[in-house]
Scaffold this motif. Structure first.
Motif, mmCIF file in Angstrom:
data_model
loop_
_atom_site.group_PDB
_atom_site.id
_atom_site.type_symbol
_atom_site.label_atom_id
_atom_site.label_comp_id
_atom_site.label_asym_id
_atom_site.label_seq_id
_atom_site.Cartn_x
_atom_site.Cartn_y
_atom_site.Cartn_z
ATOM 1 N N TRP A 107 0.821 -1.219 0.000
ATOM 2 C CA TRP A 107 0.000 0.000 0.000
ATOM 3 C C TRP A 107 0.847 1.256 0.000
ATOM 4 O O TRP A 107 0.491 2.255 -0.603
ATOM 5 N N ASP A 108 1.979 1.217 0.698
ATOM 6 C CA ASP A 108 2.825 2.400 0.822
ATOM 7 C C ASP A 108 3.277 2.899 -0.546
ATOM 8 O O ASP A 108 3.173 4.079 -0.863
ATOM 9 N N GLY A 109 3.761 1.981 -1.368
ATOM 10 C CA GLY A 109 4.211 2.349 -2.710
ATOM 11 C C GLY A 109 3.075 2.820 -3.592
ATOM 12 O O GLY A 109 3.218 3.780 -4.355
ATOM 13 N N LEU A 110 1.941 2.156 -3.480
ATOM 14 C CA LEU A 110 0.782 2.524 -4.294
ATOM 15 C C LEU A 110 0.275 3.916 -3.928
ATOM 16 O O LEU A 110 0.012 4.744 -4.803
ATOM 17 N N ILE A 111 0.171 4.195 -2.641
ATOM 18 C CA ILE A 111 -0.295 5.520 -2.221
ATOM 19 C C ILE A 111 0.720 6.581 -2.643
ATOM 20 O O ILE A 111 0.338 7.648 -3.121
ATOM 21 N N GLY A 112 2.013 6.267 -2.543
ATOM 22 C CA GLY A 112 3.041 7.201 -2.993
ATOM 23 C C GLY A 112 2.938 7.483 -4.485
ATOM 24 O O GLY A 112 3.043 8.635 -4.917
ATOM 25 N N ARG A 113 2.701 6.435 -5.301
ATOM 26 C CA ARG A 113 2.544 6.625 -6.752
ATOM 27 C C ARG A 113 1.299 7.444 -7.053
ATOM 28 O O ARG A 113 1.302 8.294 -7.946
ATOM 29 N N ALA A 114 0.227 7.177 -6.322
ATOM 30 C CA ALA A 114 -1.012 7.921 -6.548
ATOM 31 C C ALA A 114 -0.812 9.396 -6.233
ATOM 32 O O ALA A 114 -1.233 10.266 -6.997
#
Length: 141
Positions: A107-114
């Protein structure tokens, strides 16, 4: 800003404003007597290329003088409208955020990309159900 989304008619069907209700899928409001009567009065149909829909936060963009009708949308319907309006790169990230609901891995990477793609923190919260404090912490890293 209003709490209602708006149906409206554009003179130029090629204008890229709002989303065609038919592109969003079924919307409960389209079957209401008020919407059907409004469409009849305008000489229009739900499939008209001139008929568009905007979420509440975008209704200031409706051209002055355009025929318009406020319509209530469920949270899920409103999410679909917003998703259809997002530019393609944002739409892809939003799809990932929606899929996130089913898994918590990465989730951390996904939220950062978003966030890097320009998805607003409140939209990430809406799409994922993640605690707003978690999203804000990721935004401040």
């Amino acid at each position: 800003m209003t709490d209602d989304a708006y149906l409206f008619l554009l003179d130029d069907a090629s204008a890229r404003l709002g989303v065609a209700p038919a592109a969003v899928g079924e919307l409960a409001c389209m079957e209401t007597p008020a919407v059907r009567a409004w469409l009849d009065a305008q000489g229009s149909t739900p499939a008209s290329p001139h008929l568009r829909l905007l979420p509440p936060e975008e209704t200031a963009a409706i051209p002055e003088g355009a025929e318009r009708l406020p319509v209530p949308l469920s949270d899920e319907e409103l999410s679909r409208v917003r998703h259809r309006m997002a530019p393609e790169p944002l739409a892809r990230v939003e799809e990932e955020l929606l899929a996130y609901r089913d898994c918590a891995d990465g989730w951390d990477g996904l939220i950062g990309r978003a966030l890097a793609a320009g998805v607003a923190p409140h939209r990430i919260v809406e799409l994922t159900g993640v605690d707003p404090a978690t999203v804000n912490a990721a935004a401040n890293r």
